[in-house]
Scaffold this motif. Sequence first.
Motif, PDB file in Angstrom:
ATOM      1  N   GLU A   1      -8.052  12.732  13.159  1.00  0.00           N
ATOM      2  CA  GLU A   1      -9.466  12.607  13.502  1.00  0.00           C
ATOM      3  C   GLU A   1      -9.907  13.633  14.550  1.00  0.00           C
ATOM      4  OE1 GLU A   1      -9.994   8.555  14.617  1.00  0.00           O
ATOM      5  OE2 GLU A   1      -9.733   7.823  12.570  1.00  0.00           O
ATOM      6  N   TYR A   2      -8.964  14.308  15.159  1.00  0.00           N
ATOM      7  CA  TYR A   2      -9.261  15.354  16.133  1.00  0.00           C
ATOM      8  C   TYR A   2      -9.817  16.565  15.390  1.00  0.00           C
ATOM      9  CZ  TYR A   2      -8.268  18.862  19.734  1.00  0.00           C
ATOM     10  OH  TYR A   2      -8.366  19.870  20.641  1.00  0.00           O
ATOM     11  N   TYR A   3     -10.525  17.431  16.076  1.00  0.00           N
ATOM     12  CA  TYR A   3     -11.103  18.634  15.462  1.00  0.00           C
ATOM     13  C   TYR A   3     -10.027  19.707  15.293  1.00  0.00           C
ATOM     14  CZ  TYR A   3     -15.476  16.365  16.644  1.00  0.00           C
ATOM     15  OH  TYR A   3     -16.491  15.473  16.743  1.00  0.00           O
ATOM     16  N   TRP A   4      -9.029  19.404  14.480  1.00  0.00           N
ATOM     17  CA  TRP A   4      -7.901  20.308  14.303  1.00  0.00           C
ATOM     18  C   TRP A   4      -8.291  21.564  13.545  1.00  0.00           C
ATOM     19  CZ3 TRP A   4      -6.885  21.210   9.221  1.00  0.00           C
ATOM     20  CH2 TRP A   4      -7.367  20.266   8.308  1.00  0.00           C
ATOM     21  N   TYR A   5      -9.295  21.482  12.696  1.00  0.00           N
ATOM     22  CA  TYR A   5      -9.689  22.626  11.875  1.00  0.00           C
ATOM     23  C   TYR A   5     -10.376  23.713  12.693  1.00  0.00           C
ATOM     24  CZ  TYR A   5     -13.674  19.460  11.961  1.00  0.00           C
ATOM     25  OH  TYR A   5     -14.644  18.583  12.375  1.00  0.00           O
ATOM     26  N   GLU A   6     -10.768  23.407  13.926  1.00  0.00           N
ATOM     27  CA  GLU A   6     -11.387  24.396  14.796  1.00  0.00           C
ATOM     28  C   GLU A   6     -10.371  25.088  15.706  1.00  0.00           C
ATOM     29  OE1 GLU A   6     -14.375  22.331  16.972  1.00  0.00           O
ATOM     30  OE2 GLU A   6     -15.653  22.021  15.213  1.00  0.00           O
ATOM     31  N   GLN A   7      -9.121  24.744  15.578  1.00  0.00           N
ATOM     32  CA  GLN A   7      -8.088  25.283  16.456  1.00  0.00           C
ATOM     33  C   GLN A   7      -7.446  26.520  15.848  1.00  0.00           C
ATOM     34  OE1 GLN A   7      -7.768  23.901  19.468  1.00  0.00           O
ATOM     35  NE2 GLN A   7      -9.372  22.475  18.834  1.00  0.00           N
TER      36      GLN A   7
END
Length: 99
Positions: A40-46
């Motif tokens: 659920e964390y914004y992993w795709y922005e990392q």
Amino acid sequence: MQFIFATVCLLLLLLQLVILAWSANEITIQSVNIAQAIFEYYWYEQSEHVKKILLIMIMRAQKPLFLSIGPFRPMNMQAGLMTLKASYTYSQVMKQGYS
């Protein structure tokens, strides 16, 4: 006075067992929720490096953590209740043997 001391000791031991079993159960439950929280964390922005680390963390979090009772089994509420039942049974057997 001896009866009061024995009763207080028994209650404290029961409290200790319940706290241990509850804590061990919470560790198992919360360890399962780690993968969901990471997803659920914004992993795709990392960055790619962070994405790889998060993927490894998700893969590791698929297997739940647990506290074990030596080499026997994981500690949870069920194990705590089994310990209480066994203790009561043993105490009753000892009581019948002495009377």
